[in-house]
Design an enzyme around this catalytic site. Structure first.
Site, short mmCIF file in Angstrom:
data_model
loop_
_atom_site.label_atom_id
_atom_site.label_comp_id
_atom_site.label_asym_id
_atom_site.label_seq_id
_atom_site.Cartn_x
_atom_site.Cartn_y
_atom_site.Cartn_z
N LYS A 221 -2.73 13.16 -2.54
CA LYS A 221 -3.84 12.76 -1.67
C LYS A 221 -4.95 13.80 -1.74
O LYS A 221 -4.66 15.00 -1.85
CB LYS A 221 -3.36 12.68 -0.22
CG LYS A 221 -2.55 11.45 0.11
CD LYS A 221 -2.24 11.39 1.59
CE LYS A 221 -1.32 10.25 1.92
NZ LYS A 221 -1.91 8.92 1.72
N ASP B 242 3.62 13.06 4.13
CA ASP B 242 3.22 12.28 2.96
C ASP B 242 2.06 12.99 2.27
O ASP B 242 0.90 12.83 2.65
CB ASP B 242 2.81 10.85 3.39
CG ASP B 242 2.38 10.02 2.19
OD1 ASP B 242 2.62 10.45 1.04
OD2 ASP B 242 1.81 8.93 2.41
N LYS C 165 9.49 3.38 9.13
CA LYS C 165 9.14 4.31 8.04
C LYS C 165 9.04 5.71 8.63
O LYS C 165 8.28 5.94 9.56
CB LYS C 165 7.79 3.89 7.43
CG LYS C 165 7.19 4.94 6.48
CD LYS C 165 5.84 4.51 5.89
CE LYS C 165 5.19 5.64 5.11
NZ LYS C 165 3.87 5.30 4.55
N ARG D 176 6.76 1.91 1.22
CA ARG D 176 7.37 0.62 0.88
C ARG D 176 8.66 0.83 0.08
O ARG D 176 9.55 -0.02 0.12
CB ARG D 176 6.34 -0.24 0.13
CG ARG D 176 5.89 0.33 -1.17
CD ARG D 176 4.61 -0.33 -1.69
NE ARG D 176 3.42 0.10 -0.97
CZ ARG D 176 2.18 -0.35 -1.22
NH1 ARG D 176 1.99 -1.24 -2.17
NH2 ARG D 176 1.15 0.09 -0.53
N ASP E 70 1.92 7.54 -4.08
CA ASP E 70 1.46 7.56 -2.69
C ASP E 70 1.80 6.24 -1.98
O ASP E 70 1.68 6.15 -0.76
CB ASP E 70 -0.05 7.81 -2.65
CG ASP E 70 -0.53 8.28 -1.29
OD1 ASP E 70 0.34 8.62 -0.45
OD2 ASP E 70 -1.75 8.31 -1.06
#
Ligand code: BES
Ligand code: ZN
Ligand code: ZN
Length: 509
Positions: free
Chosen positions: A261, A254, A249, A335, A331
């Site tokens: 976040k 992020d 990943k 995956r 968020d």
């Protein structure tokens, strides 16, 4: 820093200072020649783990036992003591425990090399480790243990250097700030690694991802000003004993996306590229170790940002394999990127006419994994008990902390979606590390189900408060475990003496 082994007693080596590990407070050992001074300083009962005796130029370092990890930690303390001081050369004895000698020497090197690492790219005033060379003498701490075989020691040193270089490479990439290490620059690093290590390197851009209908990966990347990259490095020796796929990943940042976040949680999210960085770093070590296995290192690299074109909660994405995914939280993006990378990797192998012997992925996937295991331990998940055990065993031997998080059918049901084939988050609050892995497993084909193992490195990948031989910042989590695990597939083991059956040399005291 150069580390060498010399088949000579300590007294024959002339250097600036000697490092002595005081094992289990054993001040009566003949290496401890400054007992009076140490007593006066209250060393053994005091707080400090290091004490320098000026009269003898010996640095004494407390070390709880002759355990590989204690040795790593003590070695790290030793080199860091000399930071900013005018010492350039050190010597130390061989601290062997009667088991695998290569393992102990590797541990010593790892402590020195990983413990002395510092990332000072953005500092005006730098304070790097000044130690230029460390000589390990063949003189052993425990005189009953006969001195190590020189060839085995030299091999262990070469291996340790390759592994530590890889760990530090992963650290460097992760520590780079997110505005510098954008996807195209991660790809630049990959090309450099490939050039320097004779690996094949293919970089796929956004256009390719669109052609391949990698709708999940593309959605995550969409609001970023920096287009995504899918990196594919290949190490292909002749007559490989196995074919392995590694997938990482690589979120260069992020922010959480529209499911933004909170400010405090966003800090350190440059580390969300740790899985991809680990994969690139592992690939860099393979030619140096000469493992006779074919390894494909695949990294999905992009940025999870906000903007008018950002993907949204409620969106339905279509992954490369046609599966539809309801987005309930932007968020949970790692995956989604990995889902398409998994499809890419398995399709690639199939098109080339082979089936991978194993697929391992590395990801800072969930905060839940950190809650479950703490900041020091990675989570190992998958459907195959043996494979998980192999990785756990490799982690233990490599000196990384890892623990299994078990799947179950009830957690799997929590990913059900009313509107698509699957939801990107669980409907329940708990078990988030496992449900994330169960989501990933939906993108592993039936034939590869038993060949896949997942490592959630969210806890140890980034160190906010230095521990052991990990200074502040990226740790390079996963690299040592993976290399050890990969060596198990190779006939040419990293250190033959470290075969699994001999890997637990702990002596009863
Ligand atoms: N990159 C984070 C996971 C993470 C958290 C890594 C802390 C390192 C330290 C991941 O993309 C994420 O945000 N996961 C969410 C999932 C949730 C929305 C289901 C999380 O863990 O909160
Ligand atoms: Zn996230
Ligand atoms: Zn993430």
């Amino acid at each position: 820093m150069k580390i060498e082994f010399k088949d000579q007693p300590l007294s024959k080596l002339s250097v600036d200072a000697e490092v002595v590990f005081v094992i289990g407070k054993n001040e009566n050992h003949h290496f401890v020649t400054d007992t009076k001074e140490l007593k006066k300083m209250g060393f053994l009962d005091g707080e400090s783990d290091v004490c320098f005796a000026q009269s003898s130029d010996k640095l004494y370092v407390k070390c709880e036992s002759l355990d590989a990890d204690e040795i790593r930690c003590a070695a790290a303390k030793a080199v860091n003591y000399f930071r900013g001081k005018k010492f350039a050369t050190l010597k130390i004895a061989s601290y062997l425990d009667g088991g695998c000698e290569g393992r102990m020497i590797k541990a010593l090197c790892e402590g020195f090399l990983l413990g002395s690492y510092s990332y000072e790219e953005y500092k005006s005033k730098k304070n790097p480790c000044q130690i230029k060379s460390i000589t390990i003498s063949s003189e052993t701490y425990d005189e009953k243990i006969k001195k190590a075989d020189e060839a085995a020691m030299q091999k262990a040193l070469v291996d340790a250097k390759a592994v530590c270089d890889a760990v530090c490479l992963a650290r460097d990439i992760v520590n780079s700030c997110p505005d510098e290490m954008i996807p195209s620059n991660v790809a630049r690093e990959a090309k450099k690694i490939a050039m320097e290590n004779s690996l094949d390197c293919v970089i796929h851009d956004e256009k390719y991802l669109k052609e391949q209908k990698m709708g999940a990966f593309l959605a995550v990347s969409r609001a970023s000003a920096h287009p995504p990259r899918l990196i594919h490095l290949t190490y292909k020796p002749k007559n490989p004993k196995a074919k392995i796929i590694l997938i990482g990943k690589g979120l260069t940042y992020d922010s959480g996306g529209l499911s933004l976040k909170p400010a405090d949680y966003m800090v350190t999210m440059k580390s969300d590229k740790s899985g991809a960085s680990a994969v690139l770093a592992i690939m860099s070590a393979l030619p140096k170790l000469g493992l006779d296995i074919e390894v494909h290192g695949i990294a999905g690299v992009c940025e999870n940002m906000i903007g008018g074109n950002a993907y949204k909660p409620d969106d339905v994405l279509v992954a490369k394999n046609g599966k539809t995914i309801e987005v309930r939280n932007t968020d949970a993006e790692g995956r989604l990127v990995l889902a398409d990378c998994f499809c890419y990797a398995q399709d690639y192998a199939k098109e080339q006419g082979w089936q991978p012997d194993a697929i391992m992925d590395f990801a800072t996937l969930t905060g839940a994994c950190v809650v479950a295991l703490g900041e020091y331990t990675s989570g190992i998940m998958g459907h195959n008990k043996q494979l998980k055990d192999d990785v756990l065993h490799a982690a233990e031997r490599a000196g990384e902390l890892a623990a299994e998080l078990p799947f179950n059918k009830y957690l799997k049901k929590l990913l059900k979606s009313e509107v698509a084939d699957i939801s990107n988050v669980s409907s329940a609050r708990y078990g988030g590390a496992i449900t994330a892995a169960l989501f990933l497993s939906e993108f592993i084909t039936d034939e590869n189900r038993e060949r896949w193992v997942h490592m959630d490195i969210a806890g140890p990948a980034y160190v906010e408060k230095a521990w052991g031989y990990n200074p502040h910042g990226a740790s390079g989590a996963g690299v040592r475990t993976a290399i050890k695990w990969l060596a198990g597939f190779s006939q040419k083991q990293c250190s033959p003496a470290c075969a699994p059956s001999e890997s637990k040399p702990k002596k009863k005291k």
